[in-house]
Scaffold this motif. Structure first.
Motif, PDB file in Angstrom:
ATOM      1  N   VAL A 112       0.836  -1.204   0.000  1.00 58.13           N
ATOM      2  CA  VAL A 112       0.000   0.000   0.000  1.00 58.13           C
ATOM      3  C   VAL A 112       0.871   1.255   0.000  1.00 58.13           C
ATOM      4  N   ASP A 113       1.955   1.247   0.783  1.00 60.40           N
ATOM      5  CA  ASP A 113       2.883   2.393   0.782  1.00 60.40           C
ATOM      6  C   ASP A 113       3.449   2.619  -0.619  1.00 60.40           C
ATOM      7  N   ARG A 114       3.817   1.534  -1.288  1.00 59.59           N
ATOM      8  CA  ARG A 114       4.399   1.659  -2.627  1.00 59.59           C
ATOM      9  C   ARG A 114       3.334   2.072  -3.648  1.00 59.59           C
ATOM     10  N   ALA A 115       2.114   1.580  -3.459  1.00 60.14           N
ATOM     11  CA  ALA A 115       1.018   1.978  -4.355  1.00 60.14           C
ATOM     12  C   ALA A 115       0.723   3.464  -4.202  1.00 60.14           C
ATOM     13  N   ASP A 116       0.773   3.965  -2.967  1.00 55.91           N
ATOM     14  CA  ASP A 116       0.517   5.383  -2.721  1.00 55.91           C
ATOM     15  C   ASP A 116       1.579   6.240  -3.395  1.00 55.91           C
ATOM     16  N   LEU A 117       2.831   5.781  -3.373  1.00 58.03           N
ATOM     17  CA  LEU A 117       3.896   6.530  -4.044  1.00 58.03           C
ATOM     18  C   LEU A 117       3.655   6.562  -5.555  1.00 58.03           C
ATOM     19  N   LEU A 118       3.252   5.426  -6.143  1.00 58.14           N
ATOM     20  CA  LEU A 118       2.944   5.397  -7.574  1.00 58.14           C
ATOM     21  C   LEU A 118       1.796   6.349  -7.890  1.00 58.14           C
ATOM     22  N   PHE A 119       0.819   6.415  -7.001  1.00 56.39           N
ATOM     23  CA  PHE A 119      -0.300   7.340  -7.172  1.00 56.39           C
ATOM     24  C   PHE A 119       0.197   8.783  -7.233  1.00 56.39           C
ATOM     25  N   LEU A 120       1.073   9.161  -6.292  1.00 55.44           N
ATOM     26  CA  LEU A 120       1.594  10.530  -6.279  1.00 55.44           C
ATOM     27  C   LEU A 120       2.418  10.829  -7.522  1.00 55.44           C
ATOM     28  N   LEU A 121       3.186   9.863  -7.982  1.00 60.87           N
ATOM     29  CA  LEU A 121       3.943  10.060  -9.223  1.00 60.87           C
ATOM     30  C   LEU A 121       2.993  10.218 -10.403  1.00 60.87           C
ATOM     31  N   GLY A 122       1.848   9.535 -10.352  1.00 62.02           N
ATOM     32  CA  GLY A 122       0.831   9.706 -11.390  1.00 62.02           C
ATOM     33  C   GLY A 122       0.265  11.109 -11.386  1.00 62.02           C
ATOM     34  N   VAL A 123       0.002  11.646 -10.193  1.00 63.33           N
ATOM     35  CA  VAL A 123      -0.496  13.022 -10.092  1.00 63.33           C
ATOM     36  C   VAL A 123       0.531  14.003 -10.658  1.00 63.33           C
ATOM     37  N   LEU A 124       1.814  13.762 -10.342  1.00 63.98           N
ATOM     38  CA  LEU A 124       2.882  14.606 -10.885  1.00 63.98           C
ATOM     39  C   LEU A 124       2.885  14.570 -12.409  1.00 63.98           C
ATOM     40  N   SER A 125       2.763  13.379 -12.988  1.00 61.74           N
ATOM     41  CA  SER A 125       2.733  13.262 -14.449  1.00 61.74           C
ATOM     42  C   SER A 125       1.517  13.975 -15.035  1.00 61.74           C
ATOM     43  N   TYR A 126       0.386  13.840 -14.380  1.00 64.36           N
ATOM     44  CA  TYR A 126      -0.826  14.522 -14.848  1.00 64.36           C
ATOM     45  C   TYR A 126      -0.617  16.029 -14.868  1.00 64.36           C
ATOM     46  N   LYS A 127      -0.039  16.555 -13.797  1.00 63.09           N
ATOM     47  CA  LYS A 127       0.157  17.999 -13.725  1.00 63.09           C
ATOM     48  C   LYS A 127       1.191  18.480 -14.735  1.00 63.09           C
ATOM     49  N   ARG A 128       2.032  17.574 -15.200  1.00 61.32           N
ATOM     50  CA  ARG A 128       2.978  17.921 -16.264  1.00 61.32           C
ATOM     51  C   ARG A 128       2.379  17.668 -17.650  1.00 61.32           C
ATOM     52  N   SER A 129       1.099  17.300 -17.668  1.00 63.23           N
ATOM     53  CA  SER A 129       0.372  17.034 -18.906  1.00 63.23           C
ATOM     54  C   SER A 129       0.856  15.794 -19.641  1.00 63.23           C
ATOM     55  N   ASP A 130       1.548  14.905 -18.937  1.00 67.24           N
ATOM     56  CA  ASP A 130       1.933  13.620 -19.508  1.00 67.24           C
ATOM     57  C   ASP A 130       0.850  12.620 -19.097  1.00 67.24           C
ATOM     58  N   VAL A 131      -0.292  12.714 -19.775  1.00 67.96           N
ATOM     59  CA  VAL A 131      -1.472  11.961 -19.364  1.00 67.96           C
ATOM     60  C   VAL A 131      -1.290  10.471 -19.589  1.00 67.96           C
ATOM     61  N   VAL A 132      -0.624  10.088 -20.663  1.00 65.23           N
ATOM     62  CA  VAL A 132      -0.407   8.661 -20.940  1.00 65.23           C
ATOM     63  C   VAL A 132       0.406   8.027 -19.817  1.00 65.23           C
TER      64      VAL A 132
END
Length: 455
Positions: free
Chosen positions: A174-194
């Motif tokens: 779960v800790d590692r999944a949460d980190l992947l989630f945050l990295l996903g948010v970072l990518s979204y905010k950089r407009s790297d939606v894929v």
């Protein structure tokens, strides 16, 4: 209409936290150190309750004492069980957790600058505690606050440190999944939606495989993946993610996550042209955020409701709602939200034939949104609206500059439909100048872009 992207934008934590918290010394080492400091022999520490050999085994790490035994040993050694178990006293642990809780509360209230200051004050306490779990909590919190401020480089640096930390022992899937989630948010905010969609899928799979209760995290992942699906114009997938986020939130009885999900459901319904349903969901979300005292998200929803009112033909009501949205953004000190509301007002003024008012609000919006790479969609809308307002005032050269700027902004976020709108605007400009051939070429570019778009 430049509707709000929706939902919470909050978090908390602080620079200067150790990249990887030092592993606390084994329990046995602390028992021995305290015994020696107290000038006790192993037999004296055992006090007839245990054998000298048992105490020796504890000190050498051969035996792990039970919680009851740790409590008893702590009493004999003049400390508390938390110190023996974790290397920090109960008071130190409470102090560190309180400091983090204060910072997180500030972040939850969208007071990101203050939250980061508080996290900096908490950093020394977290470091002295030497607890990896607290270090991860601090790194995660600060990264989230920086994400919401648009400081994406700072957020990335903190998340890199968190990634090193969660590879260690004692952390869960779960800790590692949460980190992947945050990295996903970072990518979204950089407009790297894929890339964001890929990270959210990995986070969801890891969370589900963990076998641990993490419905809140799963709801958040579905919520943010819905945002991605909207950017990709995959409305059905966006709707499915929103429904799953809402289901998980309601099972948890979590009104904030439910509000986030209703916000997303409103945006999806709006994009699909179901404006009455969009209004219903937005009002449900706003009622929940209002109960929570979350003025920032109430303001964002007023922005969206203003856009819906305009789509339903009530421009007077739209202007009223958008002005209220702007006032709340100013009141809460959120400049990007204020710029967003002005961007929406500019669109309404333009549609009503009020070119000068549209120009005024679009220019103000661009000043407030300047430098926010995570608001490129809103910046592009403001540039496009400003260009049209200038063209209506017979200022074609100025209009061209803003149409071109809008095209660049939309290209950076990979929005084909908005790039097509900018190309069509340049076609309007060419027509205004009497260059029918150039106008036809621009319109053809817009049509081909929409035809070839995968979304």
């Amino acid at each position: 209409m430049a509707t709000s992207d929706g939902g919470r934008e909050d978090g908390g934590a602080a620079p200067g936290i150790a990249a990887v918290a030092a592993a606390p010394a084994p329990v046995g080492e602390r028992v021995r150190a305290l015994r020696v400091a107290a000038r006790m022999t192993q037999t004296q520490l055992a006090a007839g309750r245990f054998s000298k050999e048992y105490i020796s085994q504890v000190e050498r790490g051969k035996t792990r004492p039970t919680a009851e035994t740790l409590e008893w040993l702590a009493g004999r050694l003049g400390t508390d069980m938390e110190f023996l178990e974790q290397g920090v006293s109960r008071a130190e642990l409470g102090q560190a957790e309180s400091a983090l809780a204060r910072a997180e509360a500030l972040s939850e209230s969208h007071r990101y600058e203050r939250a980061i200051e508080e996290f900096r004050d908490a950093a020394a306490l977290v470091e002295s505690a030497g607890l990896p779990a607290l270090s991860l909590r601090a790194l995660r919190g600060e990264a989230w606050a920086h994400l919401q401020k648009g400081d994406l480089g700072a957020a990335e640096s903190l998340l890199a440190r968190a990634r090193d930390l969660v590879q260690g022992a004692g952390f869960t899937g779960v800790d590692r999944a949460d980190l992947l989630f945050l990295l996903g948010v970072l990518s979204y905010k950089r407009s790297d939606v894929v890339r964001a969609v890929e990270l959210f899928a990995r986070a969801l799979a890891l969370a589900e495989r963990s076998g641990r209760a993490c419905d809140g995290l799963r709801s958040d992942i579905h919520h943010w993946r819905s945002r991605c699906r909207r950017r990709q114009r995959d409305w059905e997938a966006a709707r499915e993610d929103t429904e799953r986020a809402l289901e998980l939130a309601e099972d948890l009885g979590d009104p904030r996550r439910s509000a986030d999900a209703y916000f997303q459901a409103s945006l999806v319904a709006e994009r699909q042209g179901n404006w009455l349903l969009a209004r219903q969901h937005a009002e449900q979300a706003m009622a929940l955020f209002d109960e929570l005292g979350d003025r920032a998200n109430v303001g964002r929803l007023l922005n969206n409701l203003g856009g819906i009112a305009h789509l339903l033909g009530n421009s007077t009501r739209a202007v009223e709602l958008l002005n209220r949205s702007f006032e709340i953004a100013v009141e809460t000190g959120l400049a990007p939200d204020a710029g967003h509301a002005l961007c929406s007002l500019a669109e309404v003024h333009l549609a009503c034939g009020e070119a000068a008012a549209a120009e005024r609000d679009a220019r103000k919006a661009l000043r407030l949104l300047a430098g926010r790479v995570d608001y490129l969609h809103e910046i592009g809308i403001a540039e496009l609206t400003l260009g049209h307002a200038l063209l209506k005032q017979d200022r074609p050269d100025e209009a061209e500059a803003f149409f071109s700027a809008a095209q660049t902004s939309f290209a950076r976020i990979g929005s084909v439909s908005h790039q097509a709108a900018a190309a069509a605007a340049l076609g309007d400009l060419a027509g205004y100048r009497g260059d029918t051939r150039a106008a036809a070429r621009r319109y053809r570019q817009a049509a081909e872009a929409l035809r070839d778009s995968p979304f």
